[in-house]
Design an enzyme around this catalytic site. Structure first.
Site, PDB file in Angstrom:
ATOM      1  N   ASP A   5       0.874  -1.159   0.000  1.00 25.51           N
ATOM      2  CA  ASP A   5       0.000   0.000   0.000  1.00 25.51           C
ATOM      3  C   ASP A   5       0.931   1.234   0.000  1.00 25.51           C
ATOM      4  O   ASP A   5       2.128   1.108   0.291  1.00 25.51           O
ATOM      5  CB  ASP A   5      -0.851  -0.073   1.275  1.00 25.51           C
ATOM      6  CG  ASP A   5      -1.462   1.243   1.622  1.00 25.51           C
ATOM      7  OD1 ASP A   5      -2.195   1.789   0.791  1.00 25.51           O
ATOM      8  OD2 ASP A   5      -1.188   1.741   2.742  1.00 25.51           O
ATOM      9  N   ASP A  15       0.152   5.187   1.153  1.00 23.78           N
ATOM     10  CA  ASP A  15       0.066   6.068   2.335  1.00 23.78           C
ATOM     11  C   ASP A  15       0.090   5.271   3.635  1.00 23.78           C
ATOM     12  O   ASP A  15      -0.648   4.299   3.785  1.00 23.78           O
ATOM     13  CB  ASP A  15      -1.235   6.890   2.305  1.00 23.78           C
ATOM     14  CG  ASP A  15      -1.260   7.884   1.154  1.00 23.78           C
ATOM     15  OD1 ASP A  15      -0.943   7.476   0.022  1.00 23.78           O
ATOM     16  OD2 ASP A  15      -1.593   9.047   1.383  1.00 23.78           O
TER      17      ASP A  15
END
Ligand code: IMP
Ligand code: MG
Length: 419
Positions: free
Chosen positions: A152, A154
């Protein structure tokens, strides 16, 4: 079910991870029986207490390790209803590999002194980290050939809304993985149609790939970015001005992802109406952003939304979409992005599956997804659990620590094989 229990459940179900809560409950019993302070607290009794707690905690980990094995066997035999773990934790998902929970407990106990604690019981974070270590050990073991790691963006690779700057220690870790022929996917909700935007967010890493004198030409192309959960693919291409090249949808999208534009628009219209309703109801200073494959709200004045309001907007959109006709036909992902709310078409299950298929048909047991959002509602990494193994981090620092652990176990196993 008592009313109290129902009320608690309604209030908290979406903020709990059922497996972690289950393990926490099991460990709480020896904690209460053996660790709670007694009248004698000479150094000797503290040591005895820690030894006894360690033994009892470890036994519980051994039992869960067996439950996971049995769960995998039941799933593989086509009799998922016979899994004892599923009976005890009905919402538990699929496990792609067994988990070395005893070994992982020993490692985390050493670091976190779980057995020596008398006042603080084994916590959510203790168990999350034990599960992470167990997953990493299982993947790095001799018969667990890991081939693909998806990240992922952020809060996993960089802080919320930030960029991957050259000084980020995760870069060296990812370079090592590429050098060892692992494929890398960055499966992020951030959805842009333009490679230049991702170049801006990922510059430190893309530059390191371009400048590397160690990676082969082929290895330099072994990273993909899948944006908007599963909407746009770019492949690392040091020769390109953006250091990334756009990969046409036909080359990576799964057959199940052939959605009509009218359907996509219909779903986004419903999501948009719900978000606007939340904005009006809670008087949020928010601006609506509508894209081809997503709709979201961000803060209009650069301020911070309270978590409760973000969650309210997510859960409202999710409910409305679940009840809609089109929401039953199209996969979507409504989530709280820290200071914004987005509804994306597609999800990270598809994102990870697309990376697996793009890199030649890799399997769930050969894939690790590292992310920070694993709660069942309002979190977008959760669905990646259906496509591969996962590790749940709380910060970019933890991601670096996990990659260090993975490298350690891969090297140790390699040495063992060579010896
Ligand atoms: P992730 O943690 O890498 O999945 O990134 C999530 C963040 O990307 C969100 O919180 C948003 O701030 C940002 N974002 C930008 N464009 C989009 C989009 O189209 N859909 C969802 N999130 C987006
Ligand atoms: Mg994230």
């Amino acid at each position: 079910m008592t009313t109290r229990y129902r009320v608690e459940y309604a209030l908290k179900a979406h903020r709990r991870d059922a497996l972690i809560e289950f393990i926490k409950g099991l460990l709480a019993v020896p904690f209460v029986l053996h660790c709670q302070p007694t009248s004698t607290n000479s150094p000797k009794s503290l040591e005895n207490m820690a030894t006894e707690a360690h033994r009892r905690y470890k036994e519980i980990m051994q039992d869960i390790e067996e439950l996971v094995k049995d769960h995998i066997q039941c799933d593989n035999a086509g009799t998922p209803e016979r899994s004892k773990l599923r009976f005890l934790v009905p919402s538990v998902g699929r496990f792609f590999t067994p988990l070395s929970l005893v070994k992982a407990f020993e490692i985390q106990d050493e670091k976190r002194a779980i057995s020596s604690r008398r006042f603080v019981a084994p916590s959510f974070n203790d168990i999350r980290l034990i599960l992470n270590t167990a997953q990493i050990i299982s993947l790095a073991s001799l018969d667990g050939p890991i081939k693909l790691i998806t990240f992922d963006g952020d809060v996993t690779l960089y802080d919320d809304g930030q960029c991957l700057v050259p000084s980020n220690p995760v870069i060296g870790r990812i370079m090592w993985l590429l050098e060892h022929d692992l494929r890398i996917g960055i499966v992020t909700a951030a959805g842009y149609t333009d490679g230049a935007k991702y170049k801006e967010r990922l510059l430190g890493l893309l530059d390191a790939i371009k400048d590397s004198t160690v990676l082969t030409e082929k290895q330099k192309h072994n990273l993909v970015v899948l944006g908007g959960e599963s909407s746009y693919m770019f492949r690392s291409a040091p020769e390109h001005k953006d250091l990334l090249e756009f990969v046409p949808r036909e080359e990576w999208a799964l057959p199940e992802m052939k959605w009509e534009k009218e359907e996509v628009d219909a779903l986004l219209d419903i999501a948009q109406a719900s978000l606007l309703e939340s904005v009006a109801a809670m008087n949020l200073p928010a601006t609506l952003i509508r894209k081809e494959m997503a709709v979201g709200i961000i803060h209009s004045e650069g301020g911070k939304f309270p978590r409760e309001q973000l969650e309210e907007a997510v859960l409202a959109a999710q409910k409305v979409l679940e009840l809609s006709e089109v929401g039953r036909r199209l996969p979507f992902c409504a989530f709280n992005g820290g200071n914004d709310v987005f509804v994306d078409i597609g999800d990270k299950r598809l994102g990870v599956l697309c990376c697996q298929s793009f890199f030649g048909g890799l399997k769930g047991g050969q894939t690790l997804h590292i992310g920070d959002q694993f709660l069942s509602a309002g979190h977008n990494d959760f669905k990646a659990r259906m496509a591969g193994t996962t590790v749940w981090v709380a910060s970019p620092t933890e991601t670096v620590a996990c990659l260090a652990e993975l490298r350690h176990h891969m090297e140790t196993n390699h040495t063992k094989v060579a010896a």
